[in-house]
Design a protein around this motif. Structure first.
Motif, mmCIF file in Angstrom:
data_model
loop_
_atom_site.group_PDB
_atom_site.id
_atom_site.type_symbol
_atom_site.label_atom_id
_atom_site.label_comp_id
_atom_site.label_asym_id
_atom_site.label_seq_id
_atom_site.Cartn_x
_atom_site.Cartn_y
_atom_site.Cartn_z
ATOM 1 N N ALA A 1 11.386 -6.207 -6.241
ATOM 2 C CA ALA A 1 12.014 -5.939 -5.054
ATOM 3 C C ALA A 1 11.191 -5.791 -4.041
ATOM 4 O O ALA A 1 11.244 -6.490 -2.713
ATOM 5 N N LEU A 2 10.339 -5.336 -4.222
ATOM 6 C CA LEU A 2 8.978 -5.604 -3.349
ATOM 7 C C LEU A 2 8.316 -6.911 -2.944
ATOM 8 O O LEU A 2 8.387 -7.520 -1.579
ATOM 9 N N VAL A 3 7.899 -7.587 -4.019
ATOM 10 C CA VAL A 3 7.210 -8.913 -3.776
ATOM 11 C C VAL A 3 8.157 -9.953 -3.273
ATOM 12 O O VAL A 3 7.840 -10.827 -2.604
ATOM 13 N N GLU A 4 9.419 -9.607 -3.729
ATOM 14 C CA GLU A 4 10.508 -10.795 -3.038
ATOM 15 C C GLU A 4 10.587 -10.757 -1.519
ATOM 16 O O GLU A 4 11.244 -11.336 -1.146
ATOM 17 N N GLN A 5 9.942 -9.555 -1.022
ATOM 18 C CA GLN A 5 9.996 -9.612 0.552
ATOM 19 C C GLN A 5 8.891 -10.438 1.041
ATOM 20 O O GLN A 5 8.560 -10.489 2.488
ATOM 21 N N GLY B 1 -4.875 -2.985 -5.879
ATOM 22 C CA GLY B 1 -5.588 -2.220 -6.873
ATOM 23 C C GLY B 1 -4.605 -1.101 -7.251
ATOM 24 O O GLY B 1 -4.053 -0.211 -6.769
ATOM 25 N N LEU B 2 -4.401 -0.805 -8.429
ATOM 26 C CA LEU B 2 -3.660 -0.207 -9.135
ATOM 27 C C LEU B 2 -4.343 0.887 -10.307
ATOM 28 O O LEU B 2 -4.231 1.960 -10.347
ATOM 29 N N VAL B 3 -5.294 0.296 -11.106
ATOM 30 C CA VAL B 3 -6.150 1.170 -12.153
ATOM 31 C C VAL B 3 -7.531 0.536 -11.818
ATOM 32 O O VAL B 3 -7.769 -0.577 -12.333
ATOM 33 N N VAL B 4 -8.345 1.360 -11.163
ATOM 34 C CA VAL B 4 -9.893 0.879 -11.247
ATOM 35 C C VAL B 4 -10.827 2.071 -11.551
ATOM 36 O O VAL B 4 -10.977 3.007 -11.167
ATOM 37 N N PRO B 5 -11.359 1.545 -12.740
ATOM 38 C CA PRO B 5 -12.546 2.359 -13.488
ATOM 39 C C PRO B 5 -13.362 2.931 -12.520
ATOM 40 O O PRO B 5 -13.998 2.083 -11.892
ATOM 41 N N ARG B 6 -13.957 4.159 -12.962
ATOM 42 C CA ARG B 6 -15.172 4.584 -11.983
ATOM 43 C C ARG B 6 -16.169 4.775 -12.963
ATOM 44 O O ARG B 6 -17.219 5.477 -12.255
ATOM 45 N N ASP B 7 -16.254 4.365 -14.113
ATOM 46 C CA ASP B 7 -17.406 4.946 -14.895
ATOM 47 C C ASP B 7 -18.415 3.812 -14.902
ATOM 48 O O ASP B 7 -19.390 3.553 -15.733
ATOM 49 N N GLY B 8 -18.316 2.841 -13.949
ATOM 50 C CA GLY B 8 -19.500 1.579 -14.022
ATOM 51 C C GLY B 8 -18.930 0.840 -12.798
ATOM 52 O O GLY B 8 -18.548 1.245 -11.933
ATOM 53 N N ASP B 9 -19.332 -0.620 -12.831
ATOM 54 C CA ASP B 9 -18.927 -1.350 -11.417
ATOM 55 C C ASP B 9 -17.830 -2.379 -11.951
ATOM 56 O O ASP B 9 -18.214 -3.267 -13.016
ATOM 57 N N ARG C 1 0.840 -1.039 -0.075
ATOM 58 C CA ARG C 1 -0.147 0.035 -0.085
ATOM 59 C C ARG C 1 0.924 1.301 -0.097
ATOM 60 O O ARG C 1 0.621 2.260 -0.714
ATOM 61 N N GLU C 2 1.929 1.085 0.591
ATOM 62 C CA GLU C 2 2.886 2.523 0.749
ATOM 63 C C GLU C 2 3.448 2.830 -0.283
ATOM 64 O O GLU C 2 3.872 3.765 -0.794
ATOM 65 N N ASN C 3 3.881 1.540 -1.349
ATOM 66 C CA ASN C 3 4.485 1.808 -2.436
ATOM 67 C C ASN C 3 3.379 1.764 -3.752
ATOM 68 O O ASN C 3 4.077 1.452 -4.945
ATOM 69 N N TRP C 4 2.266 1.692 -3.682
ATOM 70 C CA TRP C 4 1.332 1.390 -4.584
ATOM 71 C C TRP C 4 1.634 2.236 -6.083
ATOM 72 O O TRP C 4 1.422 1.847 -7.198
ATOM 73 N N GLN D 1 -5.331 0.125 -2.161
ATOM 74 C CA GLN D 1 -5.591 -0.862 -1.163
ATOM 75 C C GLN D 1 -5.311 -2.232 -1.717
ATOM 76 O O GLN D 1 -5.674 -2.568 -3.023
ATOM 77 N N THR D 2 -5.425 -3.068 -0.805
ATOM 78 C CA THR D 2 -5.271 -4.602 -0.791
ATOM 79 C C THR D 2 -6.633 -5.263 -0.275
ATOM 80 O O THR D 2 -7.226 -4.797 0.599
ATOM 81 N N LEU D 3 -6.747 -6.457 -0.972
ATOM 82 C CA LEU D 3 -7.632 -7.318 -0.789
ATOM 83 C C LEU D 3 -7.189 -8.663 -0.796
ATOM 84 O O LEU D 3 -6.594 -8.936 -1.601
ATOM 85 N N VAL D 4 -7.214 -9.309 0.200
ATOM 86 C CA VAL D 4 -6.876 -10.655 0.810
ATOM 87 C C VAL D 4 -8.076 -11.908 0.486
ATOM 88 O O VAL D 4 -9.006 -11.582 1.103
ATOM 89 N N PHE D 5 -8.001 -12.846 -0.145
ATOM 90 C CA PHE D 5 -9.081 -13.950 -0.312
ATOM 91 C C PHE D 5 -8.558 -15.146 -0.465
ATOM 92 O O PHE D 5 -7.258 -15.348 -1.199
ATOM 93 N N ASP D 6 -9.254 -16.150 -0.250
ATOM 94 C CA ASP D 6 -9.123 -17.822 -0.437
ATOM 95 C C ASP D 6 -9.686 -17.928 -1.516
ATOM 96 O O ASP D 6 -10.948 -17.988 -2.020
ATOM 97 N N ASP D 7 -8.911 -18.124 -2.744
ATOM 98 C CA ASP D 7 -9.536 -18.435 -4.208
ATOM 99 C C ASP D 7 -10.076 -19.849 -4.274
ATOM 100 O O ASP D 7 -10.417 -20.143 -5.382
ATOM 101 N N THR D 8 -9.826 -20.654 -3.197
ATOM 102 C CA THR D 8 -10.643 -21.986 -3.155
ATOM 103 C C THR D 8 -12.044 -21.888 -3.092
ATOM 104 O O THR D 8 -12.591 -23.036 -3.345
ATOM 105 N N TYR D 9 -12.603 -20.783 -2.693
ATOM 106 C CA TYR D 9 -13.907 -20.511 -2.793
ATOM 107 C C TYR D 9 -14.295 -20.266 -4.080
ATOM 108 O O TYR D 9 -13.638 -19.525 -4.847
#
Length: 275
Positions: A142-146, A180-188, A79-82, A204-212
């Motif tokens: 460099a960030l993701v490798e941490q 989230g890096l680029v999120v359009p705002r002209d719809g859903d 988030r700090e480096n987005w 912002q970050t979103l964390v989820f279990d993709d086995t659902y």
């Protein structure tokens, strides 16, 4: 992406069609892939439910569909480096044909990925660093490798009007994070994870279990871009042993090796186009 096959000029080299770079694999690669997939499919169909239950009972974090980002301290670093990450995505991954469709990289995704509408720029894939791509995004790499237990990291690019049908991930031993890096705002633009509807916000970050079971809609006229991270679920034994063993099998399988080869082939084709 348009078709780029054909001769540039008399005597010039043939430029491959980037849309079908993996559509007609060589007999050798096809045979290797078919030899590897039965094991993965068999494990998935016959043992995945049992494995996932054992992993769930060993989990050191929640097994809910959507998890609390505060349980993963490293997400603050993203988030700090987005903005720096977004700038690299815009400069590299969204330039020309740099990011192939996910179905081009992994033919097994063709059932859920519309050609050209869900594109990906891999930095890491199933435990393997994609050196050429990572070197072009040094700050992001460099960030993701941490990130503890990093499995995959890529820019996930969703075209306007795309719907990714209901599907699920391979193993509960992995958790997914989106920045989230680029999120359009002209719809859903949204995702359903089990019975939850979630939306992205830039930075912002979103964390989820993709086995659902989950599915995604981009009902806008813009392109949605996230940094997608897959990382190993914090576990105690016996779930950790099960998850680690399964991941070792997947990482060594032709299923993953073919995807690595396709990324290299794609990058080589793009170089020929001077993109």
């Amino acid at each position: 992406m348009g078709h780029n096959s054909g001769r540039l000029a008399a005597g010039a080299i043939m430029v491959p069609d980037l849309n079908v770079i993996s559509g007609a694999p060589s007999p050798g690669s096809a045979m290797r892939a078919e030899r590897g997939r039965p094991l993965i499919i068999s494990l998935g169909k016959h043992f995945r439910g049992l494995f996932d239950r054992l992993i769930a009972t060993s989990s050191l974090v929640s097994n809910a569909p959507v998890l609390d980002v505060r349980d993963f301290a490293w997400t603050q670093m993203l988030r700090e480096n987005w903005q720096a990450i977004r700038d690299e995505a815009m400069t590299v991954a969204l330039r020309g044909n740099a990011a192939p469709s996910l179905s081009t990289i992994s033919p097994d995704h063709r059932a859920i990925a519309e050609v050209d509408k869900w594109r990906s720029f891999f930095i890491w894939g199933y435990g393997y660093r994609i050196d050429e791509n990572a070197d072009r995004c040094p700050r992001t790499a460099a960030l993701v490798e941490q990130i503890p237990g990093l499995n995959s990291a890529f820019f996930s690019i969703l075209a306007p009007g795309t719907h990714i049908p209901d599907h699920r991930g391979v193993t509960k031993g992995l958790i997914t994070c989106h920045l989230g890096l680029v999120v359009p705002r002209d719809g859903d633009v949204r995702m359903r994870v089990h019975d939850r509807i979630v939306r992205w916000s830039e930075g912002q970050t979103l964390v989820f279990d993709d086995t659902y079971q989950h599915e995604v809609w981009n009902d806008t006229e813009g392109t949605r871009v996230v940094l997608l991270i897959q990382f190993e679920r914090p576990l105690r034994n016996p779930g950790k042993w099960i998850a680690d063993t399964f991941l070792r099998i997947v990482r060594r399988s032709p299923f993953v090796q073919e995807a690595r080869d396709n990324i290299q082939t794609w990058n080589a084709a793009v170089k020929q186009l001077d993109v």
